[in-house]
Motif scaffolding. Structure first.
Motif, mmCIF file in Angstrom:
data_model
loop_
_atom_site.group_PDB
_atom_site.id
_atom_site.type_symbol
_atom_site.label_atom_id
_atom_site.label_comp_id
_atom_site.label_asym_id
_atom_site.label_seq_id
_atom_site.Cartn_x
_atom_site.Cartn_y
_atom_site.Cartn_z
ATOM 1 N N LEU A 1 0.819 -1.251 -0.126
ATOM 2 C CA LEU A 1 -0.170 0.065 0.284
ATOM 3 C C LEU A 1 0.651 1.212 0.018
ATOM 4 C CD1 LEU A 1 -2.625 -0.844 2.553
ATOM 5 C CD2 LEU A 1 -2.893 -0.901 0.230
ATOM 6 N N PRO A 2 0.575 2.172 -0.693
ATOM 7 C CA PRO A 2 1.260 3.424 -0.760
ATOM 8 C C PRO A 2 0.898 4.377 0.291
ATOM 9 C CG PRO A 2 -0.438 3.686 -2.494
ATOM 10 C CD PRO A 2 -0.554 2.125 -2.118
ATOM 11 N N THR A 3 -0.149 4.198 0.770
ATOM 12 C CA THR A 3 -0.412 4.982 2.083
ATOM 13 C C THR A 3 -1.274 4.214 3.203
ATOM 14 O OG1 THR A 3 -2.655 5.797 1.151
ATOM 15 C CG2 THR A 3 -0.513 6.999 0.755
ATOM 16 N N LEU A 4 -1.125 4.592 4.395
ATOM 17 C CA LEU A 4 -1.645 4.199 5.660
ATOM 18 C C LEU A 4 -1.965 5.260 6.489
ATOM 19 C CD1 LEU A 4 -2.614 1.689 7.148
ATOM 20 C CD2 LEU A 4 -0.358 1.482 7.867
ATOM 21 N N SER A 5 -3.262 5.379 6.783
ATOM 22 C CA SER A 5 -3.635 6.362 8.018
ATOM 23 C C SER A 5 -4.192 5.488 9.151
ATOM 24 C CB SER A 5 -4.744 7.332 7.525
ATOM 25 O OG SER A 5 -4.187 7.942 6.230
ATOM 26 N N VAL A 6 -3.681 5.980 10.476
ATOM 27 C CA VAL A 6 -4.182 5.485 11.545
ATOM 28 C C VAL A 6 -4.169 6.519 12.746
ATOM 29 C CG1 VAL A 6 -2.842 3.167 11.132
ATOM 30 C CG2 VAL A 6 -1.710 5.160 12.525
ATOM 31 N N GLN A 7 -5.051 6.260 13.587
ATOM 32 C CA GLN A 7 -5.250 7.161 14.837
ATOM 33 C C GLN A 7 -4.119 7.060 15.796
ATOM 34 O OE1 GLN A 7 -7.622 9.415 15.343
ATOM 35 N NE2 GLN A 7 -8.429 9.194 13.355
ATOM 36 N N GLU A 8 -3.700 7.887 16.712
ATOM 37 C CA GLU A 8 -2.676 7.944 17.724
ATOM 38 C C GLU A 8 -3.265 6.705 18.660
ATOM 39 O OE1 GLU A 8 -1.952 11.374 19.597
ATOM 40 O OE2 GLU A 8 -0.549 10.680 20.966
ATOM 41 N N GLY A 9 -2.090 6.107 18.851
ATOM 42 C CA GLY A 9 -2.394 4.626 19.967
ATOM 43 C C GLY A 9 -2.917 3.494 19.365
ATOM 44 N N ASP A 10 -3.128 3.593 17.794
ATOM 45 C CA ASP A 10 -3.431 2.528 17.228
ATOM 46 C C ASP A 10 -2.104 1.520 16.949
ATOM 47 O OD1 ASP A 10 -6.260 3.311 15.232
ATOM 48 O OD2 ASP A 10 -5.974 2.732 17.377
ATOM 49 N N ASN A 11 -2.377 0.325 16.626
ATOM 50 C CA ASN A 11 -1.199 -0.394 16.060
ATOM 51 C C ASN A 11 -1.043 -0.227 14.425
ATOM 52 O OD1 ASN A 11 -0.670 -1.189 18.690
ATOM 53 N ND2 ASN A 11 -1.999 -3.142 18.662
ATOM 54 N N SER A 12 0.022 -0.168 13.809
ATOM 55 C CA SER A 12 0.174 0.006 12.450
ATOM 56 C C SER A 12 0.816 -1.012 11.850
ATOM 57 C CB SER A 12 0.954 1.081 12.234
ATOM 58 O OG SER A 12 0.315 2.399 12.615
ATOM 59 N N ILE A 13 0.521 -1.587 10.778
ATOM 60 C CA ILE A 13 1.237 -2.783 10.054
ATOM 61 C C ILE A 13 1.326 -2.196 8.780
ATOM 62 C CG2 ILE A 13 0.765 -4.999 9.415
ATOM 63 C CD1 ILE A 13 -1.089 -5.635 11.497
#
Lengths: 116, 110
Positions: B8-20
């Protein structure tokens, strides 16, 4: 520990002109890399030195690009003549040994080249 | 030619979430794999690496997983912070040098 130093930080030239970039790796690092990073893409290896010898320059456009690492320390990358498509960030990196031996490569901040 | 790429070229997450962040590679001869973080105007910064004979390695808030069967690499960031916003590259190291993929831009909102 001082990091990888590159200069200049920015350079704007006209097409067909020549330009040179300078890199001072971390002291004691035998391996030095030059990468080209076009906007929105990952770094692309141009040339890799082990001490003052070339390990890999298969992706270096040798008709216009040249690089040297005299005395196995500092390195210069030259473009002559420059083309519009050479506009990119040129990154220098160094590591204690070469990548296959699993050693971390440290990058400089890069030189942003704009060819107009 | 063989190359390293990201799903994926972009990934948006909320603060505190886990990112993969995921990466697929094609060169089965690569000795090790590295994740780099690149902030605007800076060179890539090493995050974590993993040898080809391992399947998991943990660092501070980051974990790298390697699945050689499907040639897949992932970077997990726990409790993502706004300072994690950057472009993330996976790279593969072999006998010669590091080959980078195109990168995933991670955006963390508060």
């Amino acid at each position: 520990e001082a990091g990888v130093a590159q200069s200049p930080r920015y350079k704007i030239i006209e097409k067909r002109q020549s330009v040179a970039f300078w890199c001072n790796p971390i002291s004691g690092h035998a391996t030095l890399y030059w990468y080209q990073q076009i906007l929105g893409q990952g770094p692309k290896l141009l040339i890799q030195f082990q001490n003052n010898g070339v390990v890999d320059d298969s992706q270096l456009p040798k008709d216009r690009f040249s690089a040297e690492r005299l005395k196995g320390v500092d390195s210069t990358l030259k473009i002559q003549p420059a083309k519009l498509e050479d506009s990119a960030v040129y990154l220098c990196a160094s590591s204690l040994s070469w990548a296959g031996s699993n050693t971390e490569a440290f990058f400089g901040q890069g030189t942003r080249l704009t060819v107009v | 030619g063989e190359s390293v790429g990201l799903h994926l070229p972009t990934l948006s997450v909320q603060e505190g979430d886990n990112s993969i962040i995921n990466c697929a590679y094609s060169n089965s001869a690569s000795d090790y794999f590295i994740w780099y973080k690149q902030e605007s105007g800076k060179g890539p910064q090493f995050i974590i690496d993993i040898r080809s004979n391992m399947d998991k390695r943990q660092g501070q808030r980051v974990t790298v997983l390697l699945n050689k069967t499907v040639k897949h690499l992932s970077l997990q960031i726990a409790a993502t912070q706004p300072g994690d916003s950057a472009v993330y590259f996976c790279a593969e190291g072999s006998r010669t040098a590091l080959i980078f993929g195109k990168g995933t831009t991670l955006s963390v909102s508060s």
